[in-house]
Design a protein around this motif. Structure first.
Motif, PDB file in Angstrom:
ATOM      1  N   ARG A   1      -9.819   0.433   5.412  1.00 19.46           N
ATOM      2  CA  ARG A   1     -10.127   1.821   5.097  1.00 19.46           C
ATOM      3  C   ARG A   1      -9.051   2.420   4.182  1.00 19.46           C
ATOM      4  NH1 ARG A   1     -11.993   2.798  10.666  1.00 19.46           N
ATOM      5  NH2 ARG A   1     -10.009   3.847  11.085  1.00 19.46           N
ATOM      6  N   ARG A   2      -7.849   2.060   4.480  1.00 19.17           N
ATOM      7  CA  ARG A   2      -6.756   2.555   3.634  1.00 19.17           C
ATOM      8  C   ARG A   2      -6.884   2.022   2.208  1.00 19.17           C
ATOM      9  NH1 ARG A   2      -0.376   2.703   5.394  1.00 19.17           N
ATOM     10  NH2 ARG A   2       0.289   4.119   3.731  1.00 19.17           N
ATOM     11  N   THR A   3      -7.273   0.772   2.108  1.00 23.66           N
ATOM     12  CA  THR A   3      -7.453   0.163   0.790  1.00 23.66           C
ATOM     13  C   THR A   3      -8.593   0.826   0.029  1.00 23.66           C
ATOM     14  OG1 THR A   3      -6.650  -1.968   1.630  1.00 23.66           O
ATOM     15  CG2 THR A   3      -7.903  -1.988  -0.440  1.00 23.66           C
ATOM     16  N   VAL A   4      -9.676   1.144   0.726  1.00 20.30           N
ATOM     17  CA  VAL A   4     -10.840   1.783   0.079  1.00 20.30           C
ATOM     18  C   VAL A   4     -10.460   3.149  -0.476  1.00 20.30           C
ATOM     19  CG1 VAL A   4     -13.091   2.830   0.506  1.00 20.30           C
ATOM     20  CG2 VAL A   4     -12.596   0.549   1.376  1.00 20.30           C
ATOM     21  N   PHE A   5      -9.798   3.970   0.348  1.00 21.98           N
ATOM     22  CA  PHE A   5      -9.431   5.317  -0.103  1.00 21.98           C
ATOM     23  C   PHE A   5      -8.428   5.276  -1.244  1.00 21.98           C
ATOM     24  CE2 PHE A   5     -10.965   6.813   4.146  1.00 21.98           C
ATOM     25  CZ  PHE A   5     -11.886   7.731   3.667  1.00 21.98           C
TER      26      PHE A   5
ATOM     27  N   GLN B   1      -4.996   6.443   7.511  1.00 24.21           N
ATOM     28  CA  GLN B   1      -5.864   5.383   8.011  1.00 24.21           C
ATOM     29  C   GLN B   1      -5.035   4.221   8.561  1.00 24.21           C
ATOM     30  OE1 GLN B   1      -9.136   6.173   7.991  1.00 24.21           O
ATOM     31  NE2 GLN B   1      -8.435   8.077   6.987  1.00 24.21           N
ATOM     32  N   ARG B   2      -5.329   3.829   9.809  1.00 22.85           N
ATOM     33  CA  ARG B   2      -4.623   2.681  10.384  1.00 22.85           C
ATOM     34  C   ARG B   2      -5.248   1.362   9.959  1.00 22.85           C
ATOM     35  NH1 ARG B   2      -2.900   4.107  16.608  1.00 22.85           N
ATOM     36  NH2 ARG B   2      -1.512   5.884  16.107  1.00 22.85           N
TER      37      ARG B   2
ATOM     38  N   LEU C   1       0.830  -1.207   0.000  1.00 24.54           N
ATOM     39  CA  LEU C   1       0.000   0.000   0.000  1.00 24.54           C
ATOM     40  C   LEU C   1       0.863   1.256   0.000  1.00 24.54           C
ATOM     41  CD1 LEU C   1      -2.883  -0.937   2.487  1.00 24.54           C
ATOM     42  CD2 LEU C   1      -3.009  -0.727  -0.007  1.00 24.54           C
ATOM     43  N   GLU C   2       1.955   1.229   0.752  1.00 21.49           N
ATOM     44  CA  GLU C   2       2.848   2.382   0.804  1.00 21.49           C
ATOM     45  C   GLU C   2       3.442   2.669  -0.572  1.00 21.49           C
ATOM     46  OE1 GLU C   2       3.627   4.582   2.924  1.00 21.49           O
ATOM     47  OE2 GLU C   2       2.746   3.840   4.780  1.00 21.49           O
TER      48      GLU C   2
ATOM     49  N   PHE D   1      -6.008  14.157  -2.957  1.00 20.29           N
ATOM     50  CA  PHE D   1      -6.673  14.260  -1.655  1.00 20.29           C
ATOM     51  C   PHE D   1      -6.968  12.880  -1.078  1.00 20.29           C
ATOM     52  CE2 PHE D   1     -10.773  14.255   0.590  1.00 20.29           C
ATOM     53  CZ  PHE D   1     -10.444  15.033   1.688  1.00 20.29           C
ATOM     54  N   PHE D   2      -7.575  12.004  -1.869  1.00 21.52           N
ATOM     55  CA  PHE D   2      -7.920  10.674  -1.370  1.00 21.52           C
ATOM     56  C   PHE D   2      -6.682   9.822  -1.114  1.00 21.52           C
ATOM     57  CE2 PHE D   2     -12.148  11.545  -3.394  1.00 21.52           C
ATOM     58  CZ  PHE D   2     -12.895  11.453  -2.226  1.00 21.52           C
TER      59      PHE D   2
END
Length: 209
Positions: A183-187, A178-179, A16-17, A170-171
């Motif tokens: 949620r991080r994946t969704v954004f 997000q921890r 993700l990073e 922004f997203f």
């Protein structure tokens, strides 16, 4: 309170990073490109508007020339009509020798047709100097004005894409705060979807270097 990601999730967070960094970098470049293109098309719009305005001014000047020539021909033709009605043949010849070339061509055509038309001025052969030039310049002015409007729309389209890519940034930035993995994946997914949509639209736009 949410718990920190377990070591088993480190690899997912690493992906993700990396994805976030790549997305942010790509979006920053594309946003800069959209700003550059919007500026270029804005410049093209200004140039086209200026050319349209210049053509209008030249057309007006040519129309004035044509109007002056028409007025001269009308004045001398009036004298010719009066001289012919009074049977002053010498004066008629004198006046005819002073016809402008444009009016003389129309006058001869009018005579050849037996003077059935309502004077030489209605003949197709009568084209005073400046009339054709004025028509061409007016057409050019219309074309340049339409071109300016198209360029303005292209600049607006690139500006709108800049706003879209700002949402992507922004997203993507929001996802980093997000921890929770989901949620991080969704954004990040939403940000990526917007980026793909924006790039798909971007490649359909004309480019000005």
């Amino acid at each position: 309170m949410e718990e920190r990601p377990a070591p088993s999730h480190d690899r997912k967070y690493g992906v993700l990073e990396i994805s976030t960094v790549v997305l942010l970098s790509l979006t920053a470049v594309v946003t800069a490109w959209c700003g550059f293109e919007a500026s270029k098309w804005g410049g093209e719009m200004s140039i086209a508007f200026s050319q349209a305005s210049s053509a209008r001014v030249q057309a007006a000047s040519a129309e004035s020339t044509a109007q002056a020539a028409r007025q001269y021909d009308l004045t001398i033709y009036t004298e010719w009509v009066l001289a012919e009605r009074e049977g002053q043949d010498d004066l008629v010849e004198f006046i005819e020798a002073r016809f402008t070339p444009e009016f003389a061509a129309a006058f001869d055509a009018w005579n050849d047709e037996g003077r059935v038309a309502n004077g030489p001025f209605v003949m197709d052969e009568y084209v005073p100097p400046g009339e054709e030039e004025a028509a061409e310049l007016n057409v050019r002015a219309d074309e340049k004005f339409e071109e300016a409007l198209r360029n303005n729309q292209r600049g607006d389209d690139y500006s709108l894409l800049t706003v879209l890519f700002a949402l992507v940034l922004f997203f993507a930035a929001l996802s980093q705060n997000q921890r929770a993995h989901w949620r991080r994946t969704v954004f990040l997914t939403l940000s990526g979807a917007l980026a793909i949509a924006g790039i798909a639209v971007l490649i359909t736009f004309p480019i000005k270097i």
